[in-house]
Design a protein around this motif. Structure first.
Motif, mmCIF file in Angstrom:
data_model
loop_
_atom_site.group_PDB
_atom_site.id
_atom_site.type_symbol
_atom_site.label_atom_id
_atom_site.label_comp_id
_atom_site.label_asym_id
_atom_site.label_seq_id
_atom_site.Cartn_x
_atom_site.Cartn_y
_atom_site.Cartn_z
ATOM 1 N N GLN A 7 69.067 36.355 27.890
ATOM 2 C CA GLN A 7 69.934 35.106 27.833
ATOM 3 C C GLN A 7 69.991 34.492 26.503
ATOM 4 N N VAL A 8 69.231 34.520 25.614
ATOM 5 C CA VAL A 8 69.374 34.423 24.385
ATOM 6 C C VAL A 8 70.315 35.266 23.671
ATOM 7 N N ARG A 9 70.512 36.499 23.800
ATOM 8 C CA ARG A 9 71.689 37.226 22.758
ATOM 9 C C ARG A 9 73.032 37.047 23.550
ATOM 10 N N ASP A 10 73.144 36.754 24.840
ATOM 11 C CA ASP A 10 74.378 36.584 25.399
ATOM 12 C C ASP A 10 74.929 35.143 25.196
ATOM 13 N N THR A 11 73.759 34.151 24.988
ATOM 14 C CA THR A 11 74.362 32.914 24.526
ATOM 15 C C THR A 11 75.096 33.028 23.195
ATOM 16 N N LEU A 12 74.453 33.609 22.240
ATOM 17 C CA LEU A 12 74.980 33.890 21.039
ATOM 18 C C LEU A 12 75.983 34.532 20.984
ATOM 19 N N ALA A 13 76.257 35.657 21.723
ATOM 20 C CA ALA A 13 77.425 36.485 21.799
ATOM 21 C C ALA A 13 78.681 35.760 22.343
ATOM 22 N N GLU A 14 78.264 34.893 23.299
ATOM 23 C CA GLU A 14 79.655 34.038 23.886
ATOM 24 C C GLU A 14 80.526 33.145 22.730
ATOM 25 N N HIS A 15 79.601 32.882 21.894
ATOM 26 C CA HIS A 15 80.233 31.910 20.737
ATOM 27 C C HIS A 15 80.177 32.353 19.366
ATOM 28 N N ALA A 16 80.186 33.782 19.452
ATOM 29 C CA ALA A 16 80.127 34.421 18.064
ATOM 30 C C ALA A 16 81.695 34.705 17.472
ATOM 31 N N GLU A 17 81.868 34.689 16.301
ATOM 32 C CA GLU A 17 83.002 34.639 15.528
ATOM 33 C C GLU A 17 83.601 36.290 16.082
ATOM 34 N N ASP A 18 84.803 36.512 16.067
ATOM 35 C CA ASP A 18 85.434 37.532 16.029
ATOM 36 C C ASP A 18 84.712 38.625 15.031
ATOM 37 N N GLY A 19 84.564 39.753 15.325
ATOM 38 C CA GLY A 19 84.061 40.732 14.362
ATOM 39 C C GLY A 19 82.721 40.775 13.794
ATOM 40 N N VAL A 20 82.003 39.949 14.344
ATOM 41 C CA VAL A 20 80.512 39.688 14.265
ATOM 42 C C VAL A 20 79.997 41.187 14.539
ATOM 43 N N ALA A 21 79.185 41.897 13.686
ATOM 44 C CA ALA A 21 78.560 43.216 13.765
ATOM 45 C C ALA A 21 77.331 43.100 14.796
ATOM 46 N N GLU A 22 77.358 43.930 15.800
ATOM 47 C CA GLU A 22 76.348 44.195 16.759
ATOM 48 C C GLU A 22 74.849 43.837 16.051
ATOM 49 N N ILE A 23 74.685 44.411 14.744
ATOM 50 C CA ILE A 23 73.306 44.344 14.281
ATOM 51 C C ILE A 23 73.091 43.092 13.856
ATOM 52 N N ASP A 24 74.216 42.037 13.270
ATOM 53 C CA ASP A 24 73.831 40.751 13.187
ATOM 54 C C ASP A 24 73.677 39.944 14.281
ATOM 55 N N LEU A 25 74.054 40.498 15.523
ATOM 56 C CA LEU A 25 73.999 39.662 16.744
ATOM 57 C C LEU A 25 72.572 39.885 17.194
ATOM 58 N N GLU A 26 72.184 41.197 16.939
ATOM 59 C CA GLU A 26 70.712 41.645 17.289
ATOM 60 C C GLU A 26 69.685 40.894 16.554
ATOM 61 N N LEU A 27 69.894 40.737 15.164
ATOM 62 C CA LEU A 27 69.173 40.190 14.271
ATOM 63 C C LEU A 27 68.936 38.863 14.483
#
Length: 207
Positions: free
Chosen positions: A135-155
């Protein structure tokens, strides 16, 4: 009309496993983990001392079932908070508030959830794979900038989760009482704290 003692009262609910988990949660919240045993749970549920062993081989297995239910309920609480927020900016804060309120309202359950997870090699299935963590990860991912690395999203997800967990551990501190009053109550205080976390800036929508 007199009532039979719990030990001899017949069990009619049809879902003994469910009743045992409910009984365990009640004991944990009212008397603490030291009071929990399969015998105590049987007594609380109104069944024979041998009955719990048909579903749980020992107390550890019962606690796993309690923790499983806790993760499921946390997931539901976060999903509700996520769905009820329209603005992108407020969604992460609302998730944080929902997380801390869940921990505050279910302190013994919350402790069991983490106690049962601490020494495992992987996160509980109910925390990942579409659960509360996602729920947290997906919320961040929905509004992430294009090209954000997966590791940055995970961290960032780990950082957000740790922020919620830390505040859940500290919400009862008396030192926060004045701020809570100044801001209009505990939930207003929580929201203000989450809104002041700069860790989400990288994932915020650009103007």
């Amino acid at each position: 009309m007199s009532t039979a003692p719990a030990e001899s009262r017949p069990y009619h609910h049809g879902d003994l496993s469910r009743a045992l988990v409910d009984a365990a949660r009640k004991i944990l919240e009212t008397d603490g983990p030291a009071a929990l045993s399969l015998r105590a749970v049987a007594r609380e549920a109104g069944v024979s001392p041998a009955a719990p062993y048909h579903h749980f081989k020992d107390k550890a297995e019962l606690l796993e079932a309690v923790a499983h239910e806790g993760w499921h309920e946390l997931d539901e609480a976060l999903a509700k908070a996520r769905a009820s927020t329209d603005g992108d900016h407020g969604r992460m804060s609302d998730l944080g508030v929902a997380y801390v309120c869940f921990a505050r309202d279910n302190p013994a359950l919350y402790r069991v959830m983490y106690d049962r997870s601490r020494d495992k090699d992987a996160l509980p299935d109910q925390m990942k794979e579409g659960g509360a963590y996602c729920q947290v990860r997906d919320t961040l991912a929905e509004h992430a900038e294009d090209g954000v690395a997966e590791i940055d999203l995970e961290l960032a997800t780990i950082a957000a989760w740790c922020a919620g967990h830390g505040l859940a551990e500290m919400i009862g501190f008396k030192q926060f009482a004045a701020l809570k009053t100044q801001l209009g109550g505990e939930e207003a205080f929580l929201r203000a704290v989450f809104e002041h976390l700069g860790m989400f800036a990288k994932f915020a929508p650009q103007d």
